[in-house]
Design a protein around this motif. Structure first.
Motif, PDB file in Angstrom:
ATOM      1  N   SER A  85       0.799  -1.316  -0.039  1.00  0.00           N
ATOM      2  CA  SER A  85      -0.013   0.080  -0.203  1.00  0.00           C
ATOM      3  C   SER A  85       0.870   1.281   0.005  1.00  0.00           C
ATOM      4  O   SER A  85       2.185   1.236   0.480  1.00  0.00           O
ATOM      5  N   ARG A  86       0.262   2.309  -0.310  1.00  0.00           N
ATOM      6  CA  ARG A  86       0.853   3.588  -0.639  1.00  0.00           C
ATOM      7  C   ARG A  86      -0.169   4.607   0.554  1.00  0.00           C
ATOM      8  O   ARG A  86      -1.394   4.380   0.424  1.00  0.00           O
ATOM      9  N   GLN A  87       0.561   5.116   1.486  1.00  0.00           N
ATOM     10  CA  GLN A  87      -0.111   5.759   2.304  1.00  0.00           C
ATOM     11  C   GLN A  87      -0.275   7.365   2.137  1.00  0.00           C
ATOM     12  O   GLN A  87       0.759   7.981   1.390  1.00  0.00           O
ATOM     13  N   GLU A  88      -1.304   8.022   2.602  1.00  0.00           N
ATOM     14  CA  GLU A  88      -1.381   9.439   2.670  1.00  0.00           C
ATOM     15  C   GLU A  88      -1.973   9.922   3.933  1.00  0.00           C
ATOM     16  O   GLU A  88      -2.923   9.330   4.362  1.00  0.00           O
ATOM     17  N   HIS A  89      -1.558  10.850   4.417  1.00  0.00           N
ATOM     18  CA  HIS A  89      -2.225  11.396   5.670  1.00  0.00           C
ATOM     19  C   HIS A  89      -2.552  12.727   5.553  1.00  0.00           C
ATOM     20  O   HIS A  89      -1.781  13.499   5.042  1.00  0.00           O
ATOM     21  N   TYR A  90      -3.761  13.226   5.857  1.00  0.00           N
ATOM     22  CA  TYR A  90      -4.168  14.798   5.805  1.00  0.00           C
ATOM     23  C   TYR A  90      -4.859  15.308   7.061  1.00  0.00           C
ATOM     24  O   TYR A  90      -5.443  14.596   7.756  1.00  0.00           O
ATOM     25  N   LEU A  91      -4.165  16.491   7.390  1.00  0.00           N
ATOM     26  CA  LEU A  91      -4.698  17.134   8.481  1.00  0.00           C
ATOM     27  C   LEU A  91      -4.980  18.410   7.962  1.00  0.00           C
ATOM     28  O   LEU A  91      -4.160  19.162   7.511  1.00  0.00           O
ATOM     29  N   CYS A  92      -6.055  18.902   8.566  1.00  0.00           N
ATOM     30  CA  CYS A  92      -6.723  20.258   8.149  1.00  0.00           C
ATOM     31  C   CYS A  92      -7.381  20.937   9.301  1.00  0.00           C
ATOM     32  O   CYS A  92      -8.108  20.266   9.858  1.00  0.00           O
ATOM     33  N   ILE A  93      -6.689  21.992   9.803  1.00  0.00           N
ATOM     34  CA  ILE A  93      -7.241  22.959  10.712  1.00  0.00           C
ATOM     35  C   ILE A  93      -7.950  24.179  10.111  1.00  0.00           C
ATOM     36  O   ILE A  93      -6.992  24.934   9.484  1.00  0.00           O
ATOM     37  N   SER A  94      -9.235  24.607  10.254  1.00  0.00           N
ATOM     38  CA  SER A  94      -9.658  25.807   9.870  1.00  0.00           C
ATOM     39  C   SER A  94     -10.397  26.602  11.114  1.00  0.00           C
ATOM     40  O   SER A  94     -11.024  25.699  12.158  1.00  0.00           O
ATOM     41  N   ALA A  95     -10.316  27.883  11.031  1.00  0.00           N
ATOM     42  CA  ALA A  95     -10.723  28.806  11.938  1.00  0.00           C
ATOM     43  C   ALA A  95     -11.329  30.084  11.495  1.00  0.00           C
ATOM     44  O   ALA A  95     -11.046  30.281  10.547  1.00  0.00           O
ATOM     45  N   ARG A  96     -12.298  30.325  12.112  1.00  0.00           N
ATOM     46  CA  ARG A  96     -12.853  31.639  11.878  1.00  0.00           C
ATOM     47  C   ARG A  96     -12.997  32.642  13.181  1.00  0.00           C
ATOM     48  O   ARG A  96     -13.509  32.208  14.006  1.00  0.00           O
ATOM     49  N   ASP A  97     -12.452  33.869  13.066  1.00  0.00           N
ATOM     50  CA  ASP A  97     -12.138  34.668  14.170  1.00  0.00           C
ATOM     51  C   ASP A  97     -13.302  35.599  14.412  1.00  0.00           C
ATOM     52  O   ASP A  97     -13.912  36.135  13.223  1.00  0.00           O
ATOM     53  N   PRO A  98     -14.134  35.426  15.509  1.00  0.00           N
ATOM     54  CA  PRO A  98     -15.565  36.167  15.466  1.00  0.00           C
ATOM     55  C   PRO A  98     -15.230  37.648  15.533  1.00  0.00           C
ATOM     56  O   PRO A  98     -16.132  38.622  15.259  1.00  0.00           O
ATOM     57  N   THR A  99     -14.062  38.470  15.541  1.00  0.00           N
ATOM     58  CA  THR A  99     -13.677  39.743  15.701  1.00  0.00           C
ATOM     59  C   THR A  99     -13.519  40.283  14.487  1.00  0.00           C
ATOM     60  O   THR A  99     -13.587  41.645  14.128  1.00  0.00           O
ATOM     61  N   LEU A 100     -13.403  39.430  13.159  1.00  0.00           N
ATOM     62  CA  LEU A 100     -13.256  39.904  11.994  1.00  0.00           C
ATOM     63  C   LEU A 100     -14.465  40.053  11.225  1.00  0.00           C
ATOM     64  O   LEU A 100     -15.568  39.562  11.738  1.00  0.00           O
ATOM     65  N   ASN A 101     -14.529  40.654  10.259  1.00  0.00           N
ATOM     66  CA  ASN A 101     -15.808  40.773   9.337  1.00  0.00           C
ATOM     67  C   ASN A 101     -16.467  39.425   8.914  1.00  0.00           C
ATOM     68  O   ASN A 101     -15.905  38.593   8.827  1.00  0.00           O
ATOM     69  N   GLN A 102     -17.925  39.791   8.911  1.00  0.00           N
ATOM     70  CA  GLN A 102     -18.551  38.512   8.749  1.00  0.00           C
ATOM     71  C   GLN A 102     -18.044  37.833   7.326  1.00  0.00           C
ATOM     72  O   GLN A 102     -18.360  36.731   7.161  1.00  0.00           O
ATOM     73  N   THR A 103     -17.601  38.889   6.468  1.00  0.00           N
ATOM     74  CA  THR A 103     -17.300  38.173   5.108  1.00  0.00           C
ATOM     75  C   THR A 103     -15.877  37.730   5.040  1.00  0.00           C
ATOM     76  O   THR A 103     -15.290  37.190   3.915  1.00  0.00           O
ATOM     77  N   GLU A 104     -14.980  37.870   6.156  1.00  0.00           N
ATOM     78  CA  GLU A 104     -13.671  37.326   6.054  1.00  0.00           C
ATOM     79  C   GLU A 104     -13.635  35.768   5.710  1.00  0.00           C
ATOM     80  O   GLU A 104     -14.328  35.052   6.126  1.00  0.00           O
ATOM     81  N   ALA A 105     -12.755  35.550   4.865  1.00  0.00           N
ATOM     82  CA  ALA A 105     -12.426  34.238   4.245  1.00  0.00           C
ATOM     83  C   ALA A 105     -11.978  33.278   5.434  1.00  0.00           C
ATOM     84  O   ALA A 105     -11.420  33.550   6.285  1.00  0.00           O
ATOM     85  N   LEU A 106     -12.499  32.100   5.372  1.00  0.00           N
ATOM     86  CA  LEU A 106     -12.157  31.009   6.056  1.00  0.00           C
ATOM     87  C   LEU A 106     -10.626  30.910   5.982  1.00  0.00           C
ATOM     88  O   LEU A 106     -10.011  30.745   4.920  1.00  0.00           O
TER      89      LEU A 106
END
Length: 432
Positions: A85-106
């Motif tokens: 087998s060939r392996q791949e591991h993926y880790l994604c951390i996403s955040a949205r800062d509430p102090t930023l504008n509502q339309t701020e990109a993720l």
């Protein structure tokens, strides 16, 4: 197929890298069997701070691409069967800062920990093997972390640990943001398993053992109390908007939050899908929403299937599944305008034991600029993790919910903000 009481322990050593690994390793050991298809396991954890509005998610994906040995390789080996087998591991951390504008990109970090520098434990008594076999989903120790029983520990020398068992979930992760500034994430919560009514697949899941469902789906909890801390003075990754680097948002937040945990496993994601998840705040506190719709493969067909799980304060949980012959009317589904408008109804001739005559109208919208701007989330495909087209998501979506109780001729209205809205696969190229 084989069910085994052995636990899994996979250990590697090598050089660090944030890039994909094309490692191909031989498989040996008495527990190994032939597998002819790639497969993946994934966990999605999302927390929402009901006080500040801060929201973030952690995604862990593990992928194996399996190759059958040739007859000549088998003849040269003691074992008559085998795979590599060939392996791949993926880790994604996403955040949205509430102090930023509502339309701020993720803001997200997309990481590919090298399998050579990871440790993967399943079960309470790990068994070390220098040449481990491929874990099987039929094994109780392997399936346990997916179904909310058993335990799993993922330990990356590069990025930290993720631990999950029947009683708790814990993440202690780290990485580098803008200008190589380190960030750290600490998250811990007792895990409150959901009753059977929260299993999204319903009766269709019983056919999983026959291989007709290439993507399995479980909700482990919708609302566990979590304690979190994210310290990222340089953000999670260098800021990027429409191909140009910009200052990454810095995060210095901690507190208590509601934690939602899901798990997937199988061969690949569906051709296209919609996903939404969120917790109510303020006047809508106690409302929990999970919506999934897409072209899910069931045996030889790919119908558009919808699932709605809705928990309302003071009411029995409401769930709809088109596989249960519930009706979902898609009034509008537009990736261009970032709108999903659907209505769920019971069919009159399909009885529902313990369910009132209820229909639910749900309209989801999100600002165009609130979606991730650096290519979106990688998703499992037969060839590994990819984001062409992958999935684009916003953490700034709003949901308008109308629940009609037809036996009482009454309606309830709810408004949810700061929820996840995701367009995946082919649903990024079409309107319905």
């Amino acid at each position: 197929r084989r069910a085994s009481g052995h636990s899994r322990h996979v250990r590697h050593a090598g050089q660090a890298s944030l890039m994909r690994s094309d490692l191909e390793r031989p498989i040996s050991g008495e527990d190994s069997v032939d597998r002819q298809h790639p497969f993946f396991d994934g966990w999605f954890m999302r927390l929402t701070d009901l006080t500040t509005g801060f929201t973030m998610s952690v995604v862990l994906g593990l992928y194996w691409s399996v190759f059958r040995r040739s007859w000549s390789q088998r003849l040269r080996s003691r074992r008559k069967k085998g795979t590599s087998s060939r392996q791949e591991h993926y880790l994604c951390i996403s955040a949205r800062d509430p102090t930023l504008n509502q339309t701020e990109a993720l803001h997200s970090a997309h990481l590919f920990p090298r399998p050579e520098r990871t440790t993967l434990d399943f079960g309470e008594a790990p068994l070390s093997m220098s040449s481990p076999d491929i874990p099987l989903h039929e094994s109780p120790k392997w399936a346990g972390p997916i179904t909310g029983s058993g335990s799993m520990m993922y330990d990356s020398e590069e990025h930290g640990t993720i631990e999950l068992d029947s009683s708790k979930v814990a993440c202690h992760l780290h990485g580098l943001g803008e200008n190589q500034q380190p960030w750290t994430l600490d998250l811990e919560a007792p895990l409150i398993p959901q009753p059977d009514r929260w299993v999204p697949e319903g009766w269709v899941g019983k056919f999983g053992r026959f291989g007709v469902l290439p993507c399995r789906y479980m909700i482990l909890t919708t609302a566990s109390e979590a304690r979190y801390s994210l310290q990222a003075p340089g953000g999670l990754a260098p800021g990027e908007v429409q191909g140009r680097l910009e200052a990454a948002p810095n995060f210095n937040v901690e507190g208590n939050a509601q934690l939602h945990v899901e798990a997937n496993y199988g061969e690949c994601f569906p051709d296209g899908w919609i996903y939404a998840q969120g917790h109510g705040r303020g006047d809508s506190e106690g409302v929990r929403l999970v919506l999934t719709g897409g072209r899910f493969e069931i045996g030889p067909v790919k119908p558009i299937t919808w699932i709605l799980c809705l928990e309302l304060p003071g009411m029995e949980p409401i769930h709809f599944r088109t596989t249960d012959l519930d009706r979902c009317e898609v009034k509008k589904l537009s990736f261009e305008h970032k709108v999903v408008d659907v209505e769920f109804r019971r069919r009159r001739w399909v009885p529902r034991r313990g369910q009132r005559k209820t229909s639910v109208g749900l309209c989801l919208t999100a600002p165009e600029s609130s979606f991730g701007q650096n290519g979106g989330v990688y998703v499992p495909t037969p060839l590994g993790f990819d984001r062409a087209p992958g999935a684009l998501e916003s953490f700034a979506a709003s949901a308008s919910i109308e629940v009609k109780h037809h036996d009482e001729e009454a309606s309830s209205f709810f408004k949810l903000d700061d929820i996840v809205l995701e367009f995946g696969g082919s649903f990024q190229q079409q309107n319905l």
